[in-house]
Write a protein that holds these residues in place. Structure first.
Motif, PDB file in Angstrom:
ATOM      1  N   ALA A 141      42.429  42.811  44.521  1.00 44.58           N
ATOM      2  CA  ALA A 141      41.962  43.820  45.476  1.00 44.58           C
ATOM      3  C   ALA A 141      41.024  44.809  44.798  1.00 44.58           C
ATOM      4  O   ALA A 141      40.002  45.211  45.369  1.00 44.58           O
ATOM      5  N   ASP A 142      41.353  45.200  43.556  1.00 50.61           N
ATOM      6  CA  ASP A 142      40.467  46.103  42.815  1.00 50.61           C
ATOM      7  C   ASP A 142      39.100  45.454  42.576  1.00 50.61           C
ATOM      8  O   ASP A 142      38.058  46.114  42.661  1.00 50.61           O
ATOM      9  N   VAL A 143      39.112  44.164  42.271  1.00 49.21           N
ATOM     10  CA  VAL A 143      37.848  43.469  42.001  1.00 49.21           C
ATOM     11  C   VAL A 143      36.996  43.408  43.266  1.00 49.21           C
ATOM     12  O   VAL A 143      35.779  43.621  43.223  1.00 49.21           O
ATOM     13  N   LEU A 144      37.625  43.142  44.407  1.00 45.82           N
ATOM     14  CA  LEU A 144      36.852  43.090  45.649  1.00 45.82           C
ATOM     15  C   LEU A 144      36.308  44.470  46.002  1.00 45.82           C
ATOM     16  O   LEU A 144      35.174  44.601  46.475  1.00 45.82           O
ATOM     17  N   ARG A 145      37.093  45.500  45.759  1.00 47.72           N
ATOM     18  CA  ARG A 145      36.589  46.862  45.989  1.00 47.72           C
ATOM     19  C   ARG A 145      35.403  47.159  45.070  1.00 47.72           C
ATOM     20  O   ARG A 145      34.431  47.800  45.476  1.00 47.72           O
ATOM     21  N   LEU A 146      35.502  46.690  43.828  1.00 48.44           N
ATOM     22  CA  LEU A 146      34.403  46.903  42.886  1.00 48.44           C
ATOM     23  C   LEU A 146      33.144  46.192  43.362  1.00 48.44           C
ATOM     24  O   LEU A 146      32.041  46.759  43.313  1.00 48.44           O
ATOM     25  N   GLU A 196      35.922  32.076  41.351  1.00 44.63           N
ATOM     26  CA  GLU A 196      34.469  32.059  41.164  1.00 44.63           C
ATOM     27  C   GLU A 196      33.802  33.321  41.704  1.00 44.63           C
ATOM     28  O   GLU A 196      32.752  33.729  41.205  1.00 44.63           O
ATOM     29  N   LEU A 197      34.384  33.917  42.740  1.00 47.27           N
ATOM     30  CA  LEU A 197      33.827  35.172  43.251  1.00 47.27           C
ATOM     31  C   LEU A 197      34.236  36.331  42.362  1.00 47.27           C
ATOM     32  O   LEU A 197      33.433  37.229  42.083  1.00 47.27           O
ATOM     33  N   GLY A 198      35.478  36.320  41.909  1.00 42.84           N
ATOM     34  CA  GLY A 198      35.956  37.400  41.062  1.00 42.84           C
ATOM     35  C   GLY A 198      37.308  37.054  40.466  1.00 42.84           C
ATOM     36  O   GLY A 198      38.007  36.136  40.917  1.00 42.84           O
ATOM     37  N   TRP A 199      37.659  37.788  39.438  1.00 45.53           N
ATOM     38  CA  TRP A 199      38.952  37.621  38.772  1.00 45.53           C
ATOM     39  C   TRP A 199      40.074  37.887  39.779  1.00 45.53           C
ATOM     40  O   TRP A 199      40.066  38.889  40.496  1.00 45.53           O
ATOM     41  N   GLN A 200      41.024  36.964  39.858  1.00 41.29           N
ATOM     42  CA  GLN A 200      42.160  37.034  40.774  1.00 41.29           C
ATOM     43  C   GLN A 200      41.730  37.057  42.248  1.00 41.29           C
ATOM     44  O   GLN A 200      42.426  37.620  43.096  1.00 41.29           O
ATOM     45  N   ILE A 201      40.586  36.429  42.530  1.00 42.59           N
ATOM     46  CA  ILE A 201      40.145  36.244  43.917  1.00 42.59           C
ATOM     47  C   ILE A 201      39.916  34.754  44.138  1.00 42.59           C
ATOM     48  O   ILE A 201      39.120  34.135  43.429  1.00 42.59           O
ATOM     49  N   ASP A 202      40.630  34.197  45.096  1.00 42.61           N
ATOM     50  CA  ASP A 202      40.439  32.795  45.463  1.00 42.61           C
ATOM     51  C   ASP A 202      39.889  32.722  46.879  1.00 42.61           C
ATOM     52  O   ASP A 202      40.342  33.453  47.773  1.00 42.61           O
ATOM     53  N   ILE A 203      38.928  31.843  47.070  1.00 40.48           N
ATOM     54  CA  ILE A 203      38.381  31.586  48.399  1.00 40.48           C
ATOM     55  C   ILE A 203      38.952  30.260  48.879  1.00 40.48           C
ATOM     56  O   ILE A 203      38.781  29.228  48.228  1.00 40.48           O
ATOM     57  N   LYS A 204      39.651  30.302  49.993  1.00 39.39           N
ATOM     58  CA  LYS A 204      40.233  29.090  50.573  1.00 39.39           C
ATOM     59  C   LYS A 204      39.417  28.738  51.815  1.00 39.39           C
ATOM     60  O   LYS A 204      39.347  29.528  52.770  1.00 39.39           O
TER      61      LYS A 204
END
Length: 362
Positions: A141-146, A196-204
């Motif tokens: 969540a922090d990575v997506l906010r960043l 691939e989008l960000g650390w601890q972010i998975d796209i399903k």
């Protein structure tokens, strides 16, 4: 009806409610959150055992074989499945449901070894770009906010109804964001992208799956905090662009220029004839006597080669007349000599100039 922040919904009821809203459902084993095992027929079928589901007779019959490939909105199939395994966990196949799931993990609070390059793959960060510093980024969540901050967005998932995803808190305190799949340019397809989008972010996406919103596992309930499965929000344009950035393959390098085809026999003969005329023209220009004889001989030879060369008669005639004029002959005389000798040469073709053509084109 699926309610927010209420007691867990029985699995069959949840699966049927989601299916009624177009979410393609299939069952997972509650112990490991993996698809239920194939039937005995599939396990004994050599084709099915290799993962090739296309010829499997079980799927048209409404079996749960092949996991996500069995996902359906058919209430009869769903009811049959959960009557057989009442405790199965409902899962959602993203592609058939026209959904995309952004899975924000909290697997660890230890940042990657090189946060500047690994928090957002493909984007090199500097400390001044991260409010509070790189050490403050602790989970997906922090990575997506960043990422939203870098793109000038105040919040990665807007609260407005148009863009409101079905926002789910997982038993591990992660976050699932279910969006309607975006419309894509021709030739572009969604796919799963893990990290691939960000650390601890998975796209399903496509033939990926996620635990159904509202489902309960031994670890806890996937609790809906915002949004509704009746109408998941549309992904914001900026986030769609970021996902397209990572799911599309890098551009291919330009193909090397094609290897020129070896010259044909006619091309070699044409090159040889051109060389003969160029050399003959040079020799004519050096003569003070015998120019008419030399021009006639050159035109005769050119006529003998013209059959093999495939060049234009008028063009060769014009070249030879100009050679005579350049050597000091009168134009009318040069034209008469060339016409007669070239015609005679055409009537008596010379042997095909294989070796000579090759020699002059090296």
């Amino acid at each position: 009806m699926i309610n927010i922040n209420t007691a867990p919904v029985p699995p069959l009821r949840l699966a049927l409610d989601l299916a009624a809203n177009g979410w393609h459902v299939f069952p997972l084993n509650p112990r490991d959150k993996r698809p239920l095992a194939n039937c005995l027929d599939c396990r004994d079928n050599p084709t099915c055992s290799t993962g090739d589901y296309r010829g499997c007779p079980c799927l048209p019959d409404g079996q749960w074989c092949h996991g996500v490939r069995a996902a359906t909105t058919n209430p009869d199939h769903i009811t049959t499945w959960w009557r057989r395994v009442p405790g199965a966990v409902p899962a959602i196949a993203t592609g058939p449901s026209r959904l995309i799931l952004i899975d924000l993990d909290t697997h660890t609070d230890q940042p990657p070894p090189d946060p500047a390059t690994q928090l957002l793959p493909g984007i090199r960060l500097t400390p001044d770009q991260v409010p509070g510093g790189l050490d403050t980024v602790r989970d997906g969540a922090d990575v997506l906010r960043l990422l939203a901050h870098l793109r000038g967005r105040p919040h990665p998932w807007p609260a407005g109804p148009e863009h409101q995803p079905v926002s789910v808190v997982t038993p591990s305190s992660g976050r699932h964001l279910w969006y309607r799949a975006p419309d894509l340019p021709d030739g572009v397809r969604l796919r799963q992208a893990l990290g691939e989008l960000g650390w601890q972010i998975d796209i399903k996406a496509a033939w990926s799956y996620g635990i159904a919103p509202g489902a309960t596992t031994p670890a806890g309930t996937y609790t809906i905090r915002a949004g509704t499965p009746v109408s998941p929000g549309q992904m914001p344009d900026w986030l769609t662009r970021e996902i397209l950035r990572v799911i599309q393959p890098p551009p291919r390098p330009p193909a090397p220029p094609p290897t020129p085809a070896p010259p044909s026999q006619q091309q070699r003969a044409a090159a040889y004839l051109t060389t003969v005329i160029e050399r003959g023209t040079t020799e004519l220009a050096t003569l003070t006597d015998g120019r008419k004889t030399a021009l006639s001989a050159l035109a005769f030879k050119a006529g003998g080669l013209l059959t093999w060369a495939g060049l234009n008669y008028d063009h060769i005639h014009h070249q030879l007349v100009n050679a005579g004029i350049a050597a000091g002959l009168d134009e009318r005389a040069a034209d008469r000599i060339v016409h007669r000798a070239l015609t005679n040469g055409l009537a008596r073709p010379l042997p095909e100039p294989r070796s000579r053509a090759a020699e002059h084109t090296r």
